[in-house]
Design a protein around this motif. Sequence first.
Motif, PDB file in Angstrom:
ATOM      1  N   PHE A 174       0.837  -1.178   0.000  1.00 12.98           N
ATOM      2  CA  PHE A 174       0.000   0.000   0.000  1.00 12.98           C
ATOM      3  C   PHE A 174       0.875   1.232   0.000  1.00 12.98           C
ATOM      4  CE2 PHE A 174      -2.848  -3.120   1.906  1.00 12.98           C
ATOM      5  CZ  PHE A 174      -4.055  -2.831   1.287  1.00 12.98           C
ATOM      6  N   ALA A 175       0.389   2.269  -0.636  1.00 14.59           N
ATOM      7  CA  ALA A 175       1.037   3.578  -0.595  1.00 14.59           C
ATOM      8  C   ALA A 175      -0.080   4.615  -0.461  1.00 14.59           C
ATOM      9  CB  ALA A 175       1.876   3.811  -1.837  1.00 14.59           C
ATOM     10  N   PRO A 176      -0.774   4.590   0.676  1.00 13.36           N
ATOM     11  CA  PRO A 176      -1.948   5.460   0.804  1.00 13.36           C
ATOM     12  C   PRO A 176      -1.588   6.942   0.908  1.00 13.36           C
ATOM     13  CG  PRO A 176      -1.476   4.389   2.891  1.00 13.36           C
ATOM     14  CD  PRO A 176      -0.532   3.807   1.881  1.00 13.36           C
ATOM     15  N   ARG A 177      -2.481   7.739   0.365  1.00 10.34           N
ATOM     16  CA  ARG A 177      -2.364   9.192   0.431  1.00 10.34           C
ATOM     17  C   ARG A 177      -3.775   9.754   0.286  1.00 10.34           C
ATOM     18  NH1 ARG A 177       2.486  10.980   0.512  1.00 10.34           N
ATOM     19  NH2 ARG A 177       3.664   9.552  -0.742  1.00 10.34           N
ATOM     20  N   LEU A 178      -4.096  10.749   1.061  1.00  7.31           N
ATOM     21  CA  LEU A 178      -5.424  11.354   0.988  1.00  7.31           C
ATOM     22  C   LEU A 178      -5.436  12.555   0.057  1.00  7.31           C
ATOM     23  CD1 LEU A 178      -6.730  11.520   4.669  1.00  7.31           C
ATOM     24  CD2 LEU A 178      -7.568  10.092   2.829  1.00  7.31           C
ATOM     25  N   PRO A 179      -6.518  12.736  -0.691  1.00  3.50           N
ATOM     26  CA  PRO A 179      -6.685  13.993  -1.423  1.00  3.50           C
ATOM     27  C   PRO A 179      -6.830  15.123  -0.397  1.00  3.50           C
ATOM     28  CG  PRO A 179      -8.277  12.353  -2.164  1.00  3.50           C
ATOM     29  CD  PRO A 179      -7.579  11.796  -0.962  1.00  3.50           C
ATOM     30  N   SER A 180      -6.472  16.313  -0.757  1.00  5.45           N
ATOM     31  CA  SER A 180      -6.474  17.436   0.190  1.00  5.45           C
ATOM     32  C   SER A 180      -7.859  17.727   0.780  1.00  5.45           C
ATOM     33  CB  SER A 180      -5.914  18.687  -0.482  1.00  5.45           C
ATOM     34  OG  SER A 180      -6.707  19.028  -1.595  1.00  5.45           O
ATOM     35  N   ARG A 181      -8.917  17.368   0.103  1.00  7.39           N
ATOM     36  CA  ARG A 181     -10.269  17.666   0.598  1.00  7.39           C
ATOM     37  C   ARG A 181     -10.755  16.681   1.652  1.00  7.39           C
ATOM     38  NH1 ARG A 181     -13.368  18.947  -5.029  1.00  7.39           N
ATOM     39  NH2 ARG A 181     -11.670  20.114  -5.937  1.00  7.39           N
ATOM     40  N   LEU A 182     -10.070  15.555   1.812  1.00 12.81           N
ATOM     41  CA  LEU A 182     -10.494  14.563   2.802  1.00 12.81           C
ATOM     42  C   LEU A 182      -9.585  14.610   4.018  1.00 12.81           C
ATOM     43  CD1 LEU A 182     -11.168  11.407   0.584  1.00 12.81           C
ATOM     44  CD2 LEU A 182     -12.816  13.067   1.429  1.00 12.81           C
ATOM     45  N   HIS A 204       4.053  -0.949   3.277  1.00  7.31           N
ATOM     46  CA  HIS A 204       3.528   0.413   3.446  1.00  7.31           C
ATOM     47  C   HIS A 204       4.587   1.343   2.871  1.00  7.31           C
ATOM     48  CE1 HIS A 204       1.769   3.972   5.331  1.00  7.31           C
ATOM     49  NE2 HIS A 204       3.001   4.279   5.703  1.00  7.31           N
ATOM     50  N   HIS A 205       4.280   1.956   1.739  1.00  2.84           N
ATOM     51  CA  HIS A 205       5.247   2.820   1.044  1.00  2.84           C
ATOM     52  C   HIS A 205       6.602   2.124   0.949  1.00  2.84           C
ATOM     53  CE1 HIS A 205       2.854   6.468   0.505  1.00  2.84           C
ATOM     54  NE2 HIS A 205       2.263   6.126   1.634  1.00  2.84           N
ATOM     55  N   ARG A 206       6.598   0.903   0.448  1.00  3.44           N
ATOM     56  CA  ARG A 206       7.782   0.047   0.212  1.00  3.44           C
ATOM     57  C   ARG A 206       8.438  -0.501   1.474  1.00  3.44           C
ATOM     58  NH1 ARG A 206      10.875   2.695  -4.984  1.00  3.44           N
ATOM     59  NH2 ARG A 206       9.017   2.879  -6.265  1.00  3.44           N
ATOM     60  N   GLU A 207       7.917  -0.171   2.633  1.00  4.15           N
ATOM     61  CA  GLU A 207       8.463  -0.686   3.891  1.00  4.15           C
ATOM     62  C   GLU A 207       7.742  -1.992   4.239  1.00  4.15           C
ATOM     63  OE1 GLU A 207       8.027   0.267   8.648  1.00  4.15           O
ATOM     64  OE2 GLU A 207       7.488   1.818   7.212  1.00  4.15           O
ATOM     65  N   PRO A 208       8.481  -3.088   4.457  1.00  5.35           N
ATOM     66  CA  PRO A 208       7.827  -4.343   4.841  1.00  5.35           C
ATOM     67  C   PRO A 208       7.093  -4.167   6.175  1.00  5.35           C
ATOM     68  CG  PRO A 208      10.129  -4.716   4.270  1.00  5.35           C
ATOM     69  CD  PRO A 208       9.926  -3.239   4.328  1.00  5.35           C
ATOM     70  N   LEU A 209       5.931  -4.785   6.258  1.00  2.00           N
ATOM     71  CA  LEU A 209       5.091  -4.651   7.443  1.00  2.00           C
ATOM     72  C   LEU A 209       4.431  -5.996   7.707  1.00  2.00           C
ATOM     73  CD1 LEU A 209       3.938  -2.459   9.381  1.00  2.00           C
ATOM     74  CD2 LEU A 209       2.153  -2.089   7.709  1.00  2.00           C
ATOM     75  N   VAL A 210       4.481  -6.454   8.952  1.00  6.21           N
ATOM     76  CA  VAL A 210       3.825  -7.708   9.331  1.00  6.21           C
ATOM     77  C   VAL A 210       2.713  -7.366  10.312  1.00  6.21           C
ATOM     78  CG1 VAL A 210       4.079  -9.970  10.400  1.00  6.21           C
ATOM     79  CG2 VAL A 210       5.934  -9.038   9.001  1.00  6.21           C
ATOM     80  N   LEU A 211       1.492  -7.716   9.937  1.00  5.40           N
ATOM     81  CA  LEU A 211       0.338  -7.476  10.806  1.00  5.40           C
ATOM     82  C   LEU A 211      -0.050  -8.764  11.493  1.00  5.40           C
ATOM     83  CD1 LEU A 211      -1.950  -5.390   8.433  1.00  5.40           C
ATOM     84  CD2 LEU A 211      -0.445  -4.542  10.225  1.00  5.40           C
ATOM     85  N   THR A 212      -0.447  -8.648  12.739  1.00  4.02           N
ATOM     86  CA  THR A 212      -1.023  -9.780  13.467  1.00  4.02           C
ATOM     87  C   THR A 212      -2.354  -9.316  14.049  1.00  4.02           C
ATOM     88  OG1 THR A 212       0.016  -9.208  15.574  1.00  4.02           O
ATOM     89  CG2 THR A 212       1.282 -10.636  14.070  1.00  4.02           C
ATOM     90  N   ARG A 244       1.644   3.668  10.838  1.00  2.00           N
ATOM     91  CA  ARG A 244       2.845   4.064  10.112  1.00  2.00           C
ATOM     92  C   ARG A 244       2.650   5.470   9.553  1.00  2.00           C
ATOM     93  NH1 ARG A 244       4.995   0.761  12.508  1.00  2.00           N
ATOM     94  NH2 ARG A 244       6.166  -1.023  11.784  1.00  2.00           N
ATOM     95  N   PRO A 245       3.717   6.283   9.558  1.00  2.00           N
ATOM     96  CA  PRO A 245       3.607   7.629   8.984  1.00  2.00           C
ATOM     97  C   PRO A 245       3.499   7.575   7.462  1.00  2.00           C
ATOM     98  CG  PRO A 245       5.869   7.196   9.628  1.00  2.00           C
ATOM     99  CD  PRO A 245       5.048   6.013  10.085  1.00  2.00           C
ATOM    100  N   ILE A 246       2.836   8.558   6.910  1.00  2.00           N
ATOM    101  CA  ILE A 246       2.754   8.688   5.452  1.00  2.00           C
ATOM    102  C   ILE A 246       3.817   9.698   5.040  1.00  2.00           C
ATOM    103  CG2 ILE A 246       1.339   9.479   3.514  1.00  2.00           C
ATOM    104  CD1 ILE A 246      -1.079   8.364   5.011  1.00  2.00           C
ATOM    105  N   PRO A 256      -4.377  12.201   7.287  1.00  2.00           N
ATOM    106  CA  PRO A 256      -3.435  13.024   6.511  1.00  2.00           C
ATOM    107  C   PRO A 256      -1.965  12.655   6.676  1.00  2.00           C
ATOM    108  CG  PRO A 256      -5.133  14.409   7.442  1.00  2.00           C
ATOM    109  CD  PRO A 256      -5.338  13.030   8.022  1.00  2.00           C
ATOM    110  N   HIS A 257      -1.547  12.245   7.865  1.00  2.00           N
ATOM    111  CA  HIS A 257      -0.125  12.007   8.100  1.00  2.00           C
ATOM    112  C   HIS A 257       0.214  10.592   8.546  1.00  2.00           C
ATOM    113  CE1 HIS A 257       0.509  16.247   7.502  1.00  2.00           C
ATOM    114  NE2 HIS A 257      -0.453  16.498   8.364  1.00  2.00           N
ATOM    115  N   GLU A 258      -0.796   9.702   8.618  1.00  2.00           N
ATOM    116  CA  GLU A 258      -0.520   8.341   9.054  1.00  2.00           C
ATOM    117  C   GLU A 258      -1.581   7.373   8.529  1.00  2.00           C
ATOM    118  OE1 GLU A 258      -0.575   8.517  13.318  1.00  2.00           O
ATOM    119  OE2 GLU A 258      -2.759   8.557  13.411  1.00  2.00           O
TER     120      GLU A 258
END
Length: 117
Positions: free
Chosen positions: A1-9, A51-59, A66-68, A29-31
């Motif tokens: 994932f590489a999430p990012r919000l549009p400025s209006r949300l 997350h933005h190319r960073e490996p992440l393991v969820l349990t 994570r910061p955006i 906006p920032h996470e």
Amino acid sequence: FAPRLPSRLDRLAFSLLWHGLRLRVEIRPHEAVYSLRARARDGDAKLELRHHREPLVLTTDAPVTRPIPTATPIPSEPAQPADPPAYGAAQPAQTSKAVSVDVPSDRRDAGQPIPVG
């Protein structure tokens, strides 16, 4: 994932069901917050993602935040590639060169220069 919000949300949340695991993603906006739920029969499940190319393991133990990273600015006017010449447009004239070649003696023009283009 590489999430990012549009400025209006200011928030966006969604869930995905994948192989019996429910992944919930909340984007601010920032996470981004990722959480994982599994069916009771699946026990302690884990899910690997990026997350933005960073490996992440969820349990299923706890959500992970994570910061955006700051987005790279997009130039106001994107550079366009040079246009190829239009079909049928005038092209620079090609010069012809005369080259002497050995031609069999049964040819009348033997020894005469032959234009090569």
